[in-house]
Design a protein around this motif. Structure first.
Motif, mmCIF file in Angstrom:
data_model
loop_
_atom_site.group_PDB
_atom_site.id
_atom_site.type_symbol
_atom_site.label_atom_id
_atom_site.label_comp_id
_atom_site.label_asym_id
_atom_site.label_seq_id
_atom_site.Cartn_x
_atom_site.Cartn_y
_atom_site.Cartn_z
ATOM 1 N N THR A 1 75.687 98.896 -0.629
ATOM 2 C CA THR A 1 77.132 98.266 -0.130
ATOM 3 C C THR A 1 78.248 98.790 -1.173
ATOM 4 N N GLN B 1 79.225 102.007 0.262
ATOM 5 C CA GLN B 1 80.325 101.909 1.248
ATOM 6 C C GLN B 1 81.481 101.180 0.985
ATOM 7 N N LYS B 2 81.747 100.587 -0.199
ATOM 8 C CA LYS B 2 82.924 100.285 -0.417
ATOM 9 C C LYS B 2 83.773 101.322 -1.269
ATOM 10 N N ASN C 1 83.348 104.507 -0.159
ATOM 11 C CA ASN C 1 83.694 105.575 0.831
ATOM 12 C C ASN C 1 85.107 105.081 1.471
ATOM 13 N N VAL C 2 85.301 103.579 1.356
ATOM 14 C CA VAL C 2 86.734 103.167 2.027
ATOM 15 C C VAL C 2 87.793 103.141 0.980
ATOM 16 N N GLU C 3 87.540 102.855 -0.339
ATOM 17 C CA GLU C 3 88.788 102.643 -1.385
ATOM 18 C C GLU C 3 89.023 103.920 -2.002
ATOM 19 N N LEU D 1 92.005 106.429 -0.657
ATOM 20 C CA LEU D 1 93.154 105.705 -0.429
ATOM 21 C C LEU D 1 94.094 105.540 -1.913
ATOM 22 N N THR E 1 96.096 110.664 3.256
ATOM 23 C CA THR E 1 94.929 110.164 2.765
ATOM 24 C C THR E 1 94.366 109.390 3.857
ATOM 25 N N GLN E 2 95.282 108.408 4.832
ATOM 26 C CA GLN E 2 94.770 107.751 5.673
ATOM 27 C C GLN E 2 93.825 108.285 6.847
ATOM 28 N N LYS F 1 88.594 111.769 6.420
ATOM 29 C CA LYS F 1 87.224 111.100 6.350
ATOM 30 C C LYS F 1 86.368 111.366 5.393
ATOM 31 N N ALA G 1 83.107 110.427 3.029
ATOM 32 C CA ALA G 1 81.571 109.464 2.983
ATOM 33 C C ALA G 1 80.750 110.261 1.679
#
Length: 127
Positions: A36, A39-40, A42-44, A47, A54-55, A58, A60
């Motif tokens: 988890t 995953q956090k 990977n998203v933050e 940005l 950056t949007q 991809k 990971a």
């Protein structure tokens, strides 16, 4: 040799090492970290780079086996010294503190040349 699953990686040890090399941002995480938290991150993390697009990026972390660790690179990104690198480090520290209960115990910084630097962070799990 057996590969470690996420549950066995998160069940061992109380230490975590994070290496961040800039630029482009390349991050490795060695030690028991929750999926988890990965995953956090990977998203933050994409940005907070100081790159325009950056949007669309991809990003990971991928799990590597020898030695067992997570690695991720933001190949088309740049994190400047004034804001970008600080925001990436802060995002990582926040995620590890909130999601994983890790406490920063030590750090090291190395400048390779004018544009490249590596930061190494050592964490212990809170008791």
């Amino acid at each position: 040799p057996q590969t470690q699953t996420s549950s066995t990686m998160s069940g061992k040890g109380q230490n975590l090492i994070v290496n961040m090399t800039f630029n482009p941002p390349f991050i490795t995480i060695i030690g028991p970290i929750k999926e988890t938290t990965i995953q956090k991150l990977n998203v933050e993390l994409p940005l907070v780079c100081t790159t325009v697009a950056t949007q669309k990026l991809k990003f990971a972390f991928t799990r590597k086996d020898e030695p067992a660790h997570w690695a991720g690179v933001l190949p088309m990104s740049f994190a400047n010294e004034e804001i970008g690198q600080s925001k990436l480090v802060l995002g990582l520290l926040d995620a590890l503190e909130e999601e994983g209960g890790w406490k920063l115990k030590g750090s090291n910084a190395t400048n390779h040349d004018l544009d490249k630097a590596t930061y190494k962070f050592f964490f212990v799990r809170k008791l």
